[in-house]
Design a protein around this motif. Structure first.
Motif, PDB file in Angstrom:
ATOM      1  N   THR A  78      72.626  63.498  62.594  1.00 36.86           N
ATOM      2  CA  THR A  78      72.905  64.550  62.177  1.00 36.86           C
ATOM      3  C   THR A  78      72.775  66.233  62.328  1.00 36.86           C
ATOM      4  O   THR A  78      71.705  66.302  63.069  1.00 36.86           O
ATOM      5  N   ILE A  79      73.146  66.799  62.864  1.00 41.09           N
ATOM      6  CA  ILE A  79      72.745  67.954  64.221  1.00 41.09           C
ATOM      7  C   ILE A  79      73.239  69.654  63.058  1.00 41.09           C
ATOM      8  O   ILE A  79      73.778  69.750  62.484  1.00 41.09           O
ATOM      9  N   ILE A  93      68.671  71.575  65.501  1.00 38.27           N
ATOM     10  CA  ILE A  93      68.017  70.391  65.077  1.00 38.27           C
ATOM     11  C   ILE A  93      68.965  69.135  65.268  1.00 38.27           C
ATOM     12  O   ILE A  93      69.824  69.251  64.232  1.00 38.27           O
ATOM     13  N   ALA A  94      68.958  67.898  66.011  1.00 39.23           N
ATOM     14  CA  ALA A  94      69.856  67.129  66.188  1.00 39.23           C
ATOM     15  C   ALA A  94      68.762  65.873  65.968  1.00 39.23           C
ATOM     16  O   ALA A  94      67.759  65.698  66.315  1.00 39.23           O
ATOM     17  N   GLU A  95      68.944  65.532  64.766  1.00 37.84           N
ATOM     18  CA  GLU A  95      68.428  64.180  64.723  1.00 37.84           C
ATOM     19  C   GLU A  95      68.521  62.887  65.419  1.00 37.84           C
ATOM     20  O   GLU A  95      70.411  62.919  65.558  1.00 37.84           O
ATOM     21  N   VAL A  96      67.901  62.406  65.671  1.00 42.51           N
ATOM     22  CA  VAL A  96      68.723  60.957  66.488  1.00 42.51           C
ATOM     23  C   VAL A  96      67.570  59.714  66.234  1.00 42.51           C
ATOM     24  O   VAL A  96      66.600  59.977  66.184  1.00 42.51           O
ATOM     25  N   ASN A  97      68.726  58.736  65.576  1.00 39.42           N
ATOM     26  CA  ASN A  97      68.460  57.127  65.224  1.00 39.42           C
ATOM     27  C   ASN A  97      68.418  56.420  66.255  1.00 39.42           C
ATOM     28  O   ASN A  97      68.962  56.151  66.910  1.00 39.42           O
ATOM     29  N   LEU A  99      67.694  52.472  67.344  1.00 35.72           N
ATOM     30  CA  LEU A  99      68.260  51.068  66.937  1.00 35.72           C
ATOM     31  C   LEU A  99      66.421  50.255  66.122  1.00 35.72           C
ATOM     32  O   LEU A  99      67.213  49.151  65.367  1.00 35.72           O
ATOM     33  N   ILE A 100      65.438  50.638  66.978  1.00 36.56           N
ATOM     34  CA  ILE A 100      64.119  50.304  66.288  1.00 36.56           C
ATOM     35  C   ILE A 100      64.309  50.823  65.520  1.00 36.56           C
ATOM     36  O   ILE A 100      63.972  51.958  65.954  1.00 36.56           O
ATOM     37  N   PRO A 101      63.536  49.898  64.009  1.00 35.13           N
ATOM     38  CA  PRO A 101      62.721  50.421  63.915  1.00 35.13           C
ATOM     39  C   PRO A 101      61.780  52.003  63.165  1.00 35.13           C
ATOM     40  O   PRO A 101      60.765  51.112  64.597  1.00 35.13           O
ATOM     41  N   GLY A 102      61.935  52.810  62.850  1.00 39.01           N
ATOM     42  CA  GLY A 102      60.808  53.460  62.785  1.00 39.01           C
ATOM     43  C   GLY A 102      60.389  54.487  64.487  1.00 39.01           C
ATOM     44  O   GLY A 102      59.523  55.513  64.386  1.00 39.01           O
ATOM     45  N   LEU A 103      61.831  54.840  65.305  1.00 39.27           N
ATOM     46  CA  LEU A 103      61.495  55.121  66.392  1.00 39.27           C
ATOM     47  C   LEU A 103      62.490  56.108  66.375  1.00 39.27           C
ATOM     48  O   LEU A 103      63.068  56.553  66.850  1.00 39.27           O
ATOM     49  N   ASN A 104      63.093  56.451  65.288  1.00 37.28           N
ATOM     50  CA  ASN A 104      63.890  58.337  64.923  1.00 37.28           C
ATOM     51  C   ASN A 104      63.408  59.235  65.642  1.00 37.28           C
ATOM     52  O   ASN A 104      61.845  59.497  65.362  1.00 37.28           O
ATOM     53  N   GLY A 105      64.659  60.296  66.254  1.00 44.49           N
ATOM     54  CA  GLY A 105      63.900  61.322  66.809  1.00 44.49           C
ATOM     55  C   GLY A 105      64.024  62.330  66.232  1.00 44.49           C
ATOM     56  O   GLY A 105      64.796  62.286  66.078  1.00 44.49           O
ATOM     57  N   ILE A 106      63.861  63.442  66.921  1.00 43.80           N
ATOM     58  CA  ILE A 106      63.852  65.229  66.311  1.00 43.80           C
ATOM     59  C   ILE A 106      64.431  65.252  68.254  1.00 43.80           C
ATOM     60  O   ILE A 106      63.345  64.978  68.818  1.00 43.80           O
ATOM     61  N   ASN A 137      56.534  64.366  61.588  1.00 46.14           N
ATOM     62  CA  ASN A 137      56.150  65.409  59.937  1.00 46.14           C
ATOM     63  C   ASN A 137      57.826  65.560  59.166  1.00 46.14           C
ATOM     64  O   ASN A 137      57.958  66.101  58.794  1.00 46.14           O
ATOM     65  N   TYR A 138      58.637  65.112  60.115  1.00 44.90           N
ATOM     66  CA  TYR A 138      60.257  65.792  60.123  1.00 44.90           C
ATOM     67  C   TYR A 138      60.920  64.852  58.432  1.00 44.90           C
ATOM     68  O   TYR A 138      60.775  63.797  58.630  1.00 44.90           O
ATOM     69  N   THR A 139      61.063  66.352  58.046  1.00 47.00           N
ATOM     70  CA  THR A 139      61.967  65.478  56.590  1.00 47.00           C
ATOM     71  C   THR A 139      63.290  66.309  56.344  1.00 47.00           C
ATOM     72  O   THR A 139      63.841  65.979  56.267  1.00 47.00           O
ATOM     73  N   ASP A 140      63.264  67.542  56.904  1.00 44.53           N
ATOM     74  CA  ASP A 140      64.226  68.546  57.148  1.00 44.53           C
ATOM     75  C   ASP A 140      63.792  69.558  57.519  1.00 44.53           C
ATOM     76  O   ASP A 140      63.209  69.895  57.997  1.00 44.53           O
ATOM     77  N   PRO A 141      65.272  70.349  57.828  1.00 44.21           N
ATOM     78  CA  PRO A 141      65.367  71.107  58.679  1.00 44.21           C
ATOM     79  C   PRO A 141      64.453  72.537  58.393  1.00 44.21           C
ATOM     80  O   PRO A 141      63.534  72.485  59.372  1.00 44.21           O
TER      81      PRO A 141
END
Length: 197
Positions: A78-79, A93-97, A99-106, A137-141
């Motif tokens: 989501t952007i 703010i761009a959320e980056v998913n 494919l390796i669990p635990g490595l989602n970025g921002i 500690n990103y949870t939301d914008p």
């Protein structure tokens, strides 16, 4: 109905990632048609309250933004574009998913804006934050924006952005605005369609 035509045209295009050249032409025609019916042609003076808030990207022609999806093992999530007119701030703010669990970025850019007229602002990019969601500690914008505004430094690539002298400022023109939909055009020829989150 022009709004319905636009929403139908961008449906299934993954914010523009899956749009073909023909799709992009049809979407641009639908955008132009809707812009002619803009209910708030002077949004910075007559509809600032509608502009305020967190906007989620539905479609863009910006290849630099969509290009985040081309990195190996990552998928563009989501952007958001979060506008705070009271402080003349905007946060992309761009959320980056991953494919390796635990490595989602921002990927986040903090900027200030200065009105040029009733529908256009010049944008000065000030700070770039790139990191793992769990480390910052990103949870939301809103939570991220509060942390940025408090001056917090993050365990991430957290750098100031210095404007090059003599460089033409970036700008953004609001070409359509209503309660739940906004269309903007940028200085690089990109178009953005967003919905209020």
């Amino acid at each position: 109905m022009p709004k319905a035509r636009l929403l139908d045209a961008i449906a299934g295009k993954n914010r523009g990632i899956l749009a073909s050249k023909i799709d992009r032409q049809a979407i641009l025609a639908a955008i132009t048609e809707l812009e002619l019916r803009n209910p708030h042609p002077l949004p910075l003076t007559t509809a600032i309250d509608l502009l305020t808030g967190n906007w989620r990207l539905l479609y863009t022609s910006s290849q630099s933004l969509l290009g985040i999806d081309r990195f190996p093992l990552v998928q563009l999530g989501t952007i958001y574009q979060c506008i705070r007119p009271a402080t003349s701030k905007v946060y992309n703010i761009a959320e980056v998913n991953n494919l390796i669990p635990g490595l989602n970025g921002i990927v986040s850019i903090a900027a200030t804006f200065t009105p040029v007229n009733e529908s256009r602002v010049n944008v000065q990019f000030n700070r770039s934050i790139v990191g793992l969601q769990r480390l910052i500690n990103y949870t939301d914008p809103d939570r991220l924006i509060s942390a940025i505004e408090s001056g917090q430094k993050f365990t991430a690539i957290d750098l100031p952005i210095n404007r090059q002298e003599g460089k033409t400022p970036a700008w953004l023109e609001i070409t359509y605005l209503e309660e739940s939909l906004r269309i903007s055009r940028g200085n690089e020829g990109s178009v953005f369609v967003l919905t209020k989150n």
